[in-house]
Design a protein around this motif. Sequence first.
Motif: not given
Length: 422
Positions: A89-98, A261-269
């Motif tokens: 488990k990792a906290f932060g966006p995946r590359a597509a969302a980053a 867009e298929g790049a759901p954002y997770k983490g801090i924005l």
Amino acid sequence: MNFLVIGGGGREHALCWAMAASPLCDTLYCAPGNAGIAREATCLPDLSVDNLDGIVAFSQENAIDLVVVGPEVPLCAGLVDRLEAAGIKAFGPRAAAAQIEGSKGFMKDLCAKYGVPTAKYRRFRDPVLARSYVAQQTGRVVVKADGLAAGKGVLMPETKTEAIAAIEQAMIKGAFGKAGAEIVVEEFMEGEEASFFVLVDGNIAVPFGTACDHKRVGDGDVGPNTGGMGAYSPAPKVDEAMHDRVMAEIINPVVQGMAAEGAPYKGILYAGLMLTAEGPKVIEFNCRLGDPEAQVLLPRLQSDLVPAMFAACDGVLDQFDLRWYDEAAVCVVMAANGYPGAYANGTEIKGLDNLADLVDVLPFHAGTSADGERILAQGGRVLGITGLGDTIKDATARAYEAVDRIDWPDGFCRRDIAARES
Ligand code: AMP
Ligand code: GLY
């Protein structure tokens, strides 16, 4: 539970400080960490933030329950994707969302598609077309490298001649390396800046505080840009009405747009905003907490940070409520003489023990190493001293009282952090 924080700056010290306080935390590691973080976590000085293989292997070998990624570079490089693929488990966006931080062009197109207010813009890969576009503009423009440039990829020419030179610098002279192969030219916005943070689970965004930072190196906002010489929270200009507007006009459409867009954002924005006469507009998005913004946001968080991060990872923020202290926080950054230009490493910082009896002061380390009992500077931004108080003015006084007890002739700080609010 076992946690691993990635990074070694002041932001990561604040993250480690908050996570170590959680009753859920048994073992906390930080890669690479620093001398201050070593008080909260086991530091891994040989595990650098760009060693993705090493981070995945360490997490597997040490049964890490959650990896929290501080900086943007490993997020954009796909560290969260790699960890998740390995079942961690990792906290932060995946590359597509980053990409929302990693590509200014991506961010601007997203805003355009989902009706999010931002400066008018065009993307360019060809300097000839960029030049002729600039020639046609009547107002001032801003020239931005598309990719990550350690906060230095924004040029703010004052005249057309300077704007042409800026395009040349980015696209022909390669001032920002590969990051400048594509640029965004956008309209210059007038207004006051504020930073707006949300915790996101892919679909839902929960407010995570507001802040203002001081980017220029010198008092009175003069001199070159830095990573940030200080910050305060909350941002007084973001009152309740503005807060609701930012959530409705900017944050929610972006979060829903990313999901669509298929790049759901997770983490801090982290939204950098310009509060213009026409309303709030996006300057930029960052895919992480700010540094030194984390050092003023996290001390104001009353709720346990760890379950909030798990809820974001698990997509269950709808059942979540974060509580905040009413107190204000102010962080004064102490940097090595010469920063953001050349500076010396290894100078000794004395007097940190003198802070022990100060209440409502948190001395975060941004770039330090230990040599026995001695604390040595190891980087440009070296310390971030946070003060808390009933008002921004009180918090500022606390922070400077602590700063004045530190004996470090080889370092400096701005003396006017948060002064604009007093
Ligand atoms: P960024 O890295 O995109 O946040 O830009 C760095 C700084 O440049 C911001 O904090 C603003 O002060 C300034 N800036 C960037 N874009 C604009 C713009 N379109 N209009 C006015 N100022 C800007
Ligand atoms: N202090 C600005 C940033 O973290 O991007």
